[in-house]
Design an enzyme around this catalytic site. Sequence first.
Site, PDB file in Angstrom:
ATOM      1  N   CYS A  15      -1.865  28.031  -8.703  1.00 27.64           N
ATOM      2  CA  CYS A  15      -0.640  28.635  -7.834  1.00 27.64           C
ATOM      3  C   CYS A  15      -1.089  27.955  -6.561  1.00 27.64           C
ATOM      4  O   CYS A  15      -2.020  27.625  -6.336  1.00 27.64           O
ATOM      5  CB  CYS A  15      -0.825  30.196  -8.000  1.00 27.64           C
ATOM      6  SG  CYS A  15      -2.334  30.976  -7.336  1.00 27.64           S
ATOM      7  N   CYS A  18      -4.606  28.643  -4.895  1.00 30.54           N
ATOM      8  CA  CYS A  18      -5.426  27.529  -5.346  1.00 30.54           C
ATOM      9  C   CYS A  18      -5.381  26.348  -4.435  1.00 30.54           C
ATOM     10  O   CYS A  18      -6.387  25.662  -3.934  1.00 30.54           O
ATOM     11  CB  CYS A  18      -5.083  26.999  -6.599  1.00 30.54           C
ATOM     12  SG  CYS A  18      -5.217  28.243  -8.138  1.00 30.54           S
ATOM     13  N   ASP A 437      20.290  -1.414  15.151  1.00 30.42           N
ATOM     14  CA  ASP A 437      19.939  -2.736  15.792  1.00 30.42           C
ATOM     15  C   ASP A 437      21.253  -3.309  15.191  1.00 30.42           C
ATOM     16  O   ASP A 437      21.762  -3.213  14.146  1.00 30.42           O
ATOM     17  CB  ASP A 437      18.525  -3.055  15.493  1.00 30.42           C
ATOM     18  CG  ASP A 437      18.442  -4.390  15.800  1.00 30.42           C
ATOM     19  OD1 ASP A 437      18.617  -4.975  16.985  1.00 30.42           O
ATOM     20  OD2 ASP A 437      18.210  -5.334  14.980  1.00 30.42           O
ATOM     21  N   ASP A 639      15.066  -3.561  12.151  1.00 25.43           N
ATOM     22  CA  ASP A 639      14.517  -4.416  11.179  1.00 25.43           C
ATOM     23  C   ASP A 639      13.417  -5.462  11.765  1.00 25.43           C
ATOM     24  O   ASP A 639      12.609  -6.164  10.997  1.00 25.43           O
ATOM     25  CB  ASP A 639      15.504  -5.420  10.274  1.00 25.43           C
ATOM     26  CG  ASP A 639      15.981  -6.437  10.973  1.00 25.43           C
ATOM     27  OD1 ASP A 639      16.111  -6.184  12.129  1.00 25.43           O
ATOM     28  OD2 ASP A 639      16.582  -7.482  10.531  1.00 25.43           O
ATOM     29  N   ASP A 643      11.938  -3.976  17.202  1.00 24.64           N
ATOM     30  CA  ASP A 643      12.464  -2.719  17.023  1.00 24.64           C
ATOM     31  C   ASP A 643      11.224  -1.672  16.789  1.00 24.64           C
ATOM     32  O   ASP A 643      11.722  -0.294  16.922  1.00 24.64           O
ATOM     33  CB  ASP A 643      13.543  -2.515  15.822  1.00 24.64           C
ATOM     34  CG  ASP A 643      14.627  -3.419  15.954  1.00 24.64           C
ATOM     35  OD1 ASP A 643      15.111  -3.536  17.024  1.00 24.64           O
ATOM     36  OD2 ASP A 643      14.985  -4.135  14.741  1.00 24.64           O
TER      37      ASP A 643
END
Length: 751
Positions: A15, A18, A437, A639, A643
Amino acid sequence: MNIQTQTIPIKGMSCTACAAAVERATAKLPGVASASVNFAAEKLLISWDADTTRVSQIKRAVVDAGYEPLAVVTSRAQVDEHARDKERFIRRLGLDFIVAVAAAIPLLYIAMGHMAGLWLPPILHPMDYPLNFALAQLILVLPALWAGRRFYLVGFRLLLKRAPNMDSLIAIGTSSALIYSIWSTWRIAGGDLMAYKHLYFETAGVIIALILLGKLLEARSKGKASAAIKKLMGMAPSTALVVQADGDLELPVEEVAVGDVLRVKPGERVPVDGVLVDGNTAVDESMLTGESLPVAKQAGDKLSGATVNGGGMFTMRATAVGENTALARIIKLVEEAQGSKAPIAALADKVSGIFVPVVTLIALAAALAWYFLGGQSFEFALQVFVAVMTIACPCALGLATPVAIMVGTGKGAELGILIKSGQALETAHLVGAVIFDKTGTITVGQPSVTAVLPANGGNADQTNRLLQLAAGAESGSEHPLAGAIIAEAKRRNLPIVAPTELTALSGRGIVAAVTGQTVLVGNARLLEERGLDASSARVLAIDLEQAGQSCLYVAADDVVLGIIAVADTVKPTSHAAVAGLQALGIRTAMITGDARAVAEAIAKQAGIDRVLSEVLPADKSAEVAKLQAEGLVVAMVGDGINDAPALAKADVGIAIGSGTDVAAESASIVLARSDPMDVLRALALSRATMRTIRQNLFWAFAYNVLGIPIAAGVLHLFGGPLLNPIFAAAAMSLSSVSVVTNALRLRRFKA
């Protein structure tokens, strides 16, 4: 500092208490920056200073907390062994459940049958043979206790360590019923024949059977929740054919080294990352990119491990093996995301962490109140105590968030959307503005021919002659636009004749000798220098240049043939992605260093309503901050290396997968494909996941808030029934299963 991050599988957790115990044990080690345990995934995600603390010390802390750290899964063999361990565990759980049910059903029949007027063997009738009645139940409860032995072994051990968990609740509750029943049996043997009314063996037996049922259903459901990452892990081939001087040698893929030449046959999976050396083929990369169409490959092209060779046999050179392959990096990203926690989980974790001791106090207080203040019997108080201890387990609360995150990030991986953390998944659903972009994100990222226009009109033959001569001249050039013209000529199946002479004129174009003709390809200035009248071609170029396209003038033997327009074109799905975002109420913007006219032309084609043009790379993050200052949660999509600062500055950085590694490292979400529609899918997936988490948390909180008072006897105060511990156990088990089942609905997510 030498900060390292690792995901360590943990065995033995039942649970969230734990999970909290493991977190506390590891977080207090020197040098540990963060420790987060995902109970649903059964994994510890930990970051620490390797110069201060060793992995062995971390694992020792886990052991001292009462749990077992497992080896990190890094190979196909380990994946298979891990899967077999899970299957064995589920089989053992299933066997324990069968044993418990086989004992609980006759136990319940004997204990309750006479009350319902059911037939009992005369020798077991409580009025005539109370000791036989008690001993039969005692004998039948023993197999159930054996089936539920884990609750007692783990529960009491952790209780002694002052870190009680769900097992502790079950162990205390059922042990109370058992001890009192054994005491009643002793009283019967001593002559108190009416003590048979105070037997609760069936309560312990049936509770164990029902909780084991819940555990079994939960284990199977959790297996489904992590199916996506298991599927990814299972994709890697187990062996590879290494090309050697005396023939091919089949080796385990773990033994392949960088630089090895490998042979891949048709239909086989590529063993590791590398480059194609010899041969041509088409590779199915759908497991990485989600793209269904095979990708043509030739010598020099990159190959990714676990993709499928859909064409002829080829050889390749390994460039990355083991944990450095693209597949391994994806698996690590998904594992870390599944091991991380969303901020919304903080409240549930905090509640779950203190729940067990609080519930124990509530159960004791309720039992004592009924006994001393309510004037009820000890048996009544015991029933209240056991019911509260049983129904109050915070399993549903602890599973509400992590299971949804597991399924959500796993589904994202299937779609080629790699979500790096639970926090990113949660933040993404709040996004109010997306900045794209331009180059490589909204546009294809490389120039292509958009128009071939002969001067003074012209037919198809003249159009093809214009393009063919230009392609022949440019085949000797290294200019970026040359490739676009050559590619267009090849697409039209036009033969390309290389130039016998070529002169490049800086800032103007080229002069080449092609098939005995003097061919000029360049700007209008080049034609004017040669005394040619380019006015008719200029007219054709005006609208195209205003739209941001580059126009190349072509002449042959002092005759102006026309123009070829070249531009970085908008991706086919950009407009649909932008429209979809706007339909969700999300504002869109495009950022670029290009001139405003070019930027506005591209933005218009994509349907973007805000243009940020002529922005220097260093200033992109400042533009993100401006939108954030307007109170918007901002996602940045890019990309390139330039950026990266903006991706890091944004609330959610989304990197296009075809971009640079720097961009991917700076982003919180990575799109394996270069499809802008995946931005829309990522945000939609985030919204669906958060909706599921809220549903789970509502029902989990509601269950515990309503269940505990009912078990404590509030309804009985007003003349209602008292909750039987057996029904409390059934409700507790079903609540956990319902939360996991609700989360599994995300596997059907479509966007």
